[in-house]
Design a protein around this motif. Structure first.
Motif, PDB file in Angstrom:
ATOM      1  N   ASN A 170       0.845  -1.202   0.000  1.00 44.10           N
ATOM      2  CA  ASN A 170       0.000   0.000   0.000  1.00 44.10           C
ATOM      3  C   ASN A 170       0.879   1.251   0.000  1.00 44.10           C
ATOM      4  O   ASN A 170       1.586   1.529   0.971  1.00 44.10           O
ATOM      5  CB  ASN A 170      -0.894   0.017   1.260  1.00 44.10           C
ATOM      6  N   ARG A 171       0.848   1.994  -1.061  1.00 43.66           N
ATOM      7  CA  ARG A 171       1.561   3.271  -1.188  1.00 43.66           C
ATOM      8  C   ARG A 171       0.880   4.030  -2.305  1.00 43.66           C
ATOM      9  O   ARG A 171       0.159   3.437  -3.119  1.00 43.66           O
ATOM     10  CB  ARG A 171       3.053   3.046  -1.464  1.00 43.66           C
ATOM     11  N   HIS A 172       1.147   5.350  -2.412  1.00 44.28           N
ATOM     12  CA  HIS A 172       0.338   6.138  -3.347  1.00 44.28           C
ATOM     13  C   HIS A 172       0.561   5.708  -4.797  1.00 44.28           C
ATOM     14  O   HIS A 172      -0.358   5.728  -5.610  1.00 44.28           O
ATOM     15  CB  HIS A 172       0.572   7.630  -3.157  1.00 44.28           C
ATOM     16  N   GLU A 173       1.797   5.255  -5.137  1.00 39.60           N
ATOM     17  CA  GLU A 173       2.034   4.863  -6.534  1.00 39.60           C
ATOM     18  C   GLU A 173       1.201   3.644  -6.935  1.00 39.60           C
ATOM     19  O   GLU A 173       0.914   3.455  -8.113  1.00 39.60           O
ATOM     20  CB  GLU A 173       3.513   4.551  -6.788  1.00 39.60           C
ATOM     21  N   ASN A 200      -5.661  -2.724   5.224  1.00 36.16           N
ATOM     22  CA  ASN A 200      -5.938  -3.919   4.411  1.00 36.16           C
ATOM     23  C   ASN A 200      -5.217  -3.766   3.083  1.00 36.16           C
ATOM     24  O   ASN A 200      -5.257  -2.706   2.477  1.00 36.16           O
ATOM     25  CB  ASN A 200      -7.450  -4.042   4.170  1.00 36.16           C
ATOM     26  N   PRO A 201      -4.576  -4.857   2.642  1.00 37.99           N
ATOM     27  CA  PRO A 201      -3.772  -4.721   1.421  1.00 37.99           C
ATOM     28  C   PRO A 201      -4.590  -4.287   0.203  1.00 37.99           C
ATOM     29  O   PRO A 201      -5.706  -4.750  -0.001  1.00 37.99           O
ATOM     30  CB  PRO A 201      -3.192  -6.113   1.205  1.00 37.99           C
ATOM     31  N   PHE A 202      -3.990  -3.416  -0.580  1.00 34.19           N
ATOM     32  CA  PHE A 202      -4.645  -2.945  -1.807  1.00 34.19           C
ATOM     33  C   PHE A 202      -4.859  -4.074  -2.816  1.00 34.19           C
ATOM     34  O   PHE A 202      -5.666  -3.942  -3.715  1.00 34.19           O
ATOM     35  CB  PHE A 202      -3.783  -1.865  -2.480  1.00 34.19           C
ATOM     36  N   PHE A 203      -4.092  -5.148  -2.709  1.00 30.19           N
ATOM     37  CA  PHE A 203      -4.253  -6.226  -3.698  1.00 30.19           C
ATOM     38  C   PHE A 203      -5.456  -7.106  -3.379  1.00 30.19           C
ATOM     39  O   PHE A 203      -5.803  -7.985  -4.154  1.00 30.19           O
ATOM     40  CB  PHE A 203      -2.977  -7.092  -3.811  1.00 30.19           C
TER      41      PHE A 203
END
Ligand code: AMP
Length: 533
Positions: free
Chosen positions: A65-68, A232-235
Motif C-alpha cells: 500500500n503506497r500512493h504509486e 488492508n492490502p490494496f491487492f
C-alpha cells in the motif's frame, strides 16, 4: 459532494476532480489533491499506451500500500486496461505463474518491500524459460517491467522513466482510450484460492467494482471529511474495493499503511486524526493489547468494520469502549462479490456484532440446506448470492465458474450462515472448516468466540484432527495476551470451554503458540495448521 454514481473509472475520476485541492491521498510527505490525482492518473494512462500496452490488456501490479499503487492501478483502468493485483507475500514462482496465466503485458512492482526484490525474484523464477529476447524470459507476453523504486536491472523501467516516456502519446489518443471504457469492461482480475487449491482469476467489470465500493461507502457514511487509514492490502478486495475505491468515490482522504505495526498505526491515528479504520479482527486485538495504548489520543476514530473473518463478540465492545469508535459495523463478502451485506445504519452494537447486516442494494441472499431448500429463519445452511456484483466469472475457466454459479445465477459461496427475522446474515463458518465429531457438526468459529472471552486469550484457531475413536476431534491453537497473568494451562482452558459449550465441541487438545501462519490480510491460514497437524 455526494458519493459518486459513476460506473467507470474515467467518469469517477472526472467527477471527483471537482474537489480540486482537497486531498485524495496522503502518503508520508506526499499529498495528492483530487484534481491533481485526475491529472496524474491521465499521465500514467499515457505511459502505458506509450509502452504499447493496449485497452483490453491485463497488467500485473505487485506492490504494498503506497500512493504509486493507486496511480498505477487507476492509470491502467483509465485506459481500459484491466489490473491483476499480486499478493505481496507471493514468491517469484507464484507471481510468474499468475502473470503467465493472465498473459499480462506489463508488470508494475516495488523493489525492496520486506527486503525482497520482486523483479529479481521474478527473473530467477523464470530463469529456465527460453532466453528469447523478451523482457523476462519465460513470460513472452510481458512487454514492460516497471519498478516503483530505483530500477537497477537492465530492461526494467524506473517509475520516472516510464512516466516521462508517456509524453509521446498525445492527449487526443488518451481521451479516445478513456472515452472507450464502458461499464461492462473488465476492471480487475483478483486471483483467489480461498485457502486451498489453484488460484482462480475473478473477473469484475467497472460497474461492479464501483457498485460494491459505493455500497461500502454508503454503509460507512463516508464523506469528504473522512480520513481513511487503509491497512488492508490494496491487492485484496477489502483494501482495494472497500478501501481505495470507496474512499475516492466519497471524496475522502486515503492514508495508505504498507505494513501493520501497532505503534506506528497508533501514531498515525493520533497525528492524522484518522476517522475510518477497518481491518481484520487481529488488527484491533493488537491495538487493544498495546502496552502504551492509553498514551495515544484516538478520539478522532469514527467508523470501523471488523470483518473478513469471524470476529469475537467481545471485540466489538472493546472497540467502542476502549478504542473509542463511534460505530463498529460488519460486512460480508468474498473476492467473487466483495460487499454482499453490510450492517444497517444505527444498528445496535449487539446486533452488529452478531450479524453482517442485510443484502446491499442490487443483491439477493439465500441460505439453503444440502438439498437446495431454503433453510428458514435462524437455521444453518450454505450462503448463496445473486445480483449485480457477483463476478463475471473465473478467468478462462468455464468449468470452475459453472461449479459455483448455478443456472439461475446463484453463486454458491461455500460459507455457512443463517438469516435472522430481519434478513440479516450471520456467518457461522466456512463449509470446509467445519468438522464432524461423533456425528455432530462443529463450527470452529463458535469455539474461537468462546475462547476469546477468556481474559488471558488473545486469539485462537480451532481445527479438526484425526482420532481413532471419534473420527475427528478438535484441536485449539491458542495465542495468549502478552501480559496475561496468570497464564492458563490446557486444563483450565478445557474447563472454561466446558462451561460454555456442549461436550462434543470442547477441543481435546490445546496447543499454545507465539503466532499463527497468516495470509497477507492477516487471516489465520487454517490450511497450514492442518498440514502440520
Ligand atoms: P476473500 O475471498 O479472501 O475475501 O475471503 C472471503 C471469505 O472470508 C468468505 O468466504 C468468508 O469465509 C470470510 N468472511 C468474509 N466476511 C466475513 C465476516 N464478516 N465474518 C466472517 N467471515 C467472513
Amino acid at each position: 459532494m455526494s458519493i459518486s454514481e459513476a460506473t467507470t473509472v474515467p467518469a469517477m475520476l472526472a467527477d471527483k476532480a471537482a474537489l480540486g485541492t482537497h486531498p485524495a491521498i496522503v502518503d508520508g510527505d506526499t499529498v495528492i489533491g483530487y484534481a491533481d490525482l485526475h491529472e496524474r492518473v491521465r499521465g500514467v494512462a499515457r505511459a502505458y499506451l506509450a509502452q504499447g500496452i493496449e485497452p483490453g490488456d491485463r497488467i500485473g501490479l505487485w506492490a504494498p500500500n503506497r500512493h504509486e499503487f493507486i496511480l498505477a492501478m487507476l492509470g491502467a483502468q483509465y485506459a481500459g486496461i484491466a489490473v491483476v493485483p499480486l499478493n505481496t507475500r507471493y514468491t517469484g514462482h507464484e507471481a510468474a505463474e499468475i502473470l503467465s496465466r493472465s498473459r499480462a503485458t506489463a508488470v508494475v512492482l516495488a523493489d525492496g518491500f520486506l527486503g525482497k526484490s520482486y523483479s529479481r525474484s521474478l527473473r530467477s523464477a523464470t530463469a529456465d524459460g527460453s532466453g528469447d529476447g523478451t523482457v523476462v524470459p519465460g513470460l513472452p507476453h510481458l512487454r514492460a517491467v516497471i519498478a516503483l523504486d530505483d530500477a537497477e536491472d537492465e530492461g526494467v523501467l524506473s517509475w520516472s522513466e516510464f512516466l516521462d516516456a508517456g509524453s509521446s502519446v498525445d492527449a487526443a489518443t488518451l481521451d479516445r482510450a478513456a472515452a472507450a471504457v464502458v461499464p461492462d469492461d473488465v476492471m480487475d482480475v483478483l486471483f483467489t484460492s480461498g485457502t486451498t487449491g489453484v488460484p482462480k482469476g475473478v473477473l469484475t467489470a467497472h460497474r461492479q467494482t464501483l457498485a460494491v465500493s459505493r455500497a461500502w461507502a454508503l454503509g460507512a457514511d463516508l464523506t469528504e471529511a473522512d480520513r481513511y487509514a487503509i491497512v488492508n492490502p490494496f491487492f485484496h478486495g477489502f483494501g482495494y474495493k472497500a478501501g481505495m475505491i470507496s474512499s475516492l468515490m466519497a471524496g475522502a482522504t486515503i492514508y495508505p499503511v504498507p505494513v501493520f505495526d501497532a505503534t506506528a498505526l497508533l501514531e498515525l491515528i493520533q497525528s492524522a486524526r484518522i476517522t475510518v479504520l477497518p481491518g481484520v479482527p487481529t488488527i484491533f486485538t493488537s491495538l487493544l493489547d498495546h502496552p502504551r495504548l492509553r498514551d495515544y489520543d484516538l478520539s478522532s476514530l469514527r467508523f470501523s468494520v471488523a470483518g473478513a473473518t469471524a470476529a469475537p463478540a467481545t471485540l466489538f465492545h472493546d472497540m467502542v469502549n476502549i478504542l473509542g469508535f463511534r460505530t463498529v459495523a460488519q460486512a460480508y463478502g468474498l473476492t467473487e462479490c466483495v460487499v454482499a451485506t453490510m450492517s444497517r445504519h444505527g444498528e445496535s452494537l449487539e446486533h452488529a456484532a452478531q450479524t453482517t447486516g442485510p443484502a446491499v442494494a442490487g443483491m439477493e441472499i439465500r441460505v439453503v440446506d444440502e438439498s437446495g431448500v431454503d433453510a428458514g429463519v435462524d437455521a444453518d445452511g450454505e450462503i448463496l448470492l445473486r445480483g449485480d456484483s457477483v463476478m463475471l466469472g473465473y478467468f478462462e475457466d468455464e468449468a470452475a465458474t459453472a461449479a459455483v454459479v448455478d443456472e439461475d445465477g446463484w453463486f454458491h459461496t461455500g460459507d455457512v450462515g443463517q438469516l435472522d427475522e430481519h434478513g440479516c446474515l450471520k456467518i457461522t463458518d466456512r463449509l470446509k472448516d467445519m468438522y464432524i465429531v461423533g456425528g455432530f457438526n462443529v463450527y470452529p468459529a463458535e469455539i474461537e468466540n468462546v475462547l476469546r472471552k477468556h481474559p488471558a486469550v488473545n486469539e485462537s484457531a480451532v481445527i479438526g484432527v484425526d482420532d481413532e475413536r471419534l473420527g475427528t476431534v478438535g484441536r485449539a491453537y491458542v495465542l495468549l495476551l502478552h501480559n496475561a497473568d496468570p497464564r492458563p494451562d490446557a486444563a483450565e482452558l478445557e474447563a472454561f470451554c466446558r462451561r460454555h459449550l456442549a461436550n462434543f465441541k470442547v477441543p481435546r487438545e490445546f496447543v499454545f503458540v507465539e503466532d499463527f501462519p497468516r495470509n497477507a490480510p492477516g487471516k489465520i491460514l487454517k490450511s497450514e495448521l492442518r498440514t502440520h497437524a
